[in-house]
Motif scaffolding. Structure first.
Motif, mmCIF file in Angstrom:
data_model
loop_
_atom_site.group_PDB
_atom_site.id
_atom_site.type_symbol
_atom_site.label_atom_id
_atom_site.label_comp_id
_atom_site.label_asym_id
_atom_site.label_seq_id
_atom_site.Cartn_x
_atom_site.Cartn_y
_atom_site.Cartn_z
ATOM 1 N N GLU A 125 0.820 -1.217 0.000
ATOM 2 C CA GLU A 125 0.000 0.000 0.000
ATOM 3 C C GLU A 125 0.858 1.274 0.000
ATOM 4 O O GLU A 125 0.313 2.376 0.134
ATOM 5 C CB GLU A 125 -0.926 0.000 1.223
ATOM 6 N N GLN A 126 2.188 1.100 -0.094
ATOM 7 C CA GLN A 126 3.153 2.207 -0.124
ATOM 8 C C GLN A 126 3.090 3.059 1.144
ATOM 9 O O GLN A 126 3.300 4.278 1.113
ATOM 10 C CB GLN A 126 2.941 3.081 -1.372
ATOM 11 N N LEU A 127 2.841 2.396 2.262
ATOM 12 C CA LEU A 127 2.805 3.084 3.558
ATOM 13 C C LEU A 127 4.156 3.002 4.259
ATOM 14 O O LEU A 127 4.437 3.772 5.170
ATOM 15 C CB LEU A 127 1.710 2.474 4.445
ATOM 16 N N VAL A 128 4.973 2.041 3.850
ATOM 17 C CA VAL A 128 6.352 1.943 4.334
ATOM 18 C C VAL A 128 7.250 1.653 3.136
ATOM 19 O O VAL A 128 6.782 1.164 2.099
ATOM 20 C CB VAL A 128 6.528 0.826 5.403
ATOM 21 N N GLU A 129 8.555 1.921 3.289
ATOM 22 C CA GLU A 129 9.487 1.751 2.175
ATOM 23 C C GLU A 129 10.074 0.351 2.119
ATOM 24 O O GLU A 129 10.530 -0.099 1.070
ATOM 25 C CB GLU A 129 10.614 2.789 2.284
ATOM 26 N N GLN A 130 10.090 -0.355 3.253
ATOM 27 C CA GLN A 130 10.676 -1.689 3.280
ATOM 28 C C GLN A 130 10.005 -2.541 4.353
ATOM 29 O O GLN A 130 9.314 -2.022 5.226
ATOM 30 C CB GLN A 130 12.178 -1.607 3.556
ATOM 31 N N ASN A 131 10.228 -3.842 4.241
ATOM 32 C CA ASN A 131 9.691 -4.784 5.225
ATOM 33 C C ASN A 131 10.846 -5.257 6.107
ATOM 34 O O ASN A 131 11.632 -6.119 5.703
ATOM 35 C CB ASN A 131 9.050 -5.974 4.510
#
Length: 300
Positions: A90-96
């Protein structure tokens, strides 16, 4: 942490609507993620974007120090990995940050199952002259014949049964359906129950119901009711025989494998999503082969 809560609610809606996860599974995800949010707050991490791989290692250390089981740790990491995968999508964070975290190896326990001689004693317990005895026999025969879960058994409706084709439609986990065949012993037990015992039990109920298995009051039999029935059967068999709904499921899979069925077929019949879940029964089969070899070979 207000945005974090809204992200969590959005993820839970995704699990419910898009993934069709059960309420129980969603509750588990919620607890696991909220546990991590509490960790973030304690560590002064204000947003989900700020979480790094180093933070995940610190989180793992905390779980080990608090002596969580390998299974609990694996579940929490898996929940958080899925949460972050959704956030990244959802493009809420840049990485996991959990993508590279290794899950602890689960302790593989060999499934308990019954030998065919033991199983025969189980089928000789019920009084087939009574409605409840006919019902209990039908439950035992059908669960062994199909390997279904106790929740799947209690949910079977009359329209799900195809006696002429000897198949039953099973509504499994995540609303996935599958047709499972059953043999002549289960067929005869079901015919006896439907033609006699169920009609008697139905008359005791206040309303008509299409649920296959009924309780003593004529209402739908619950998961707990089936477990109690099987516990009662267990008490009436030999002392060394211990059965449960899941033991019947394990017994079904083990006997199928021992008699030549392939893993893919067993996977489909059991409703396993992954073949790796079914592969545990190969260990059971190997143990049995080894036991037979040691008993039979002159120079073992």
């Amino acid at each position: 942490m207000q945005n974090v809560k809204s992200f969590l609610n959005s993820f839970l809606e995704y699990l419910q609507i898009e993934k069709n996860y059960s309420k129980y599974t969603i509750v588990s995800y919620t607890k696991d993620i909220e546990f991590f949010l509490a960790f973030m707050e304690a560590e002064g991490i204000e947003t989900l974007k700020q979480v790094t791989y180093a933070d995940t290692r610190l989180f793992l250390t905390k779980l080990h120090k608090e002596q969580y089981s390998k299974r609990s740790i694996a579940r929490k990491i898996s929940s958080l990995r899925s949460f972050y995968r959704y956030l990244h999508r959802e493009q809420l964070v840049e990485q996991n940050p959990f993508a590279l975290v290794s899950l602890p190896k689960k302790e593989q326990k060999t499934p308990r199952f019954l030998y065919e001689e033991e199983l025969q004693q189980v089928f000789e317990v019920s009084d087939l002259t009574t409605p409840l005895g006919q019902r209990n026999q039908a439950i035992l025969e059908l669960m062994y014949a199909t390997g279904i879960r106790v929740s799947e058994c209690s949910n079977i409706q009359l329209q799900d049964l195809e006696l002429s084709f000897q198949t039953v439609l099973i509504n499994g986990k995540a609303k996935k359906q599958r047709y499972v065949p059953f043999g002549k012993y289960a067929l005869h037990a079901l015919e006896a129950y439907l033609g006699d015992g169920r009609l008697t039990l139905l008359q005791k109920g206040k309303a008509d119901t299409k649920t296959l298995f009924l309780n003593a009051r004529g209402g739908p039999l619950t998961n707990r009711g089936i477990r109690l029935i099987i516990n009662k059967v267990m008490e009436q068999t030999a002392d060394h025989i211990r059965i449960s709904p899941h033991v019947l499921r394990h017994t079904f899979a083990t006997h199928m494998l021992n008699h030549g069925a392939d893993l893919r077929t067993i996977q489909e019949l059991l409703g396993h999503e992954n073949l790796s879940t079914t592969q545990i029964y190969t260990h059971v089969s190997k143990e049995r082969l080894k036991s037979v070899y040691m008993d039979a070979h002159p120079r073992a």
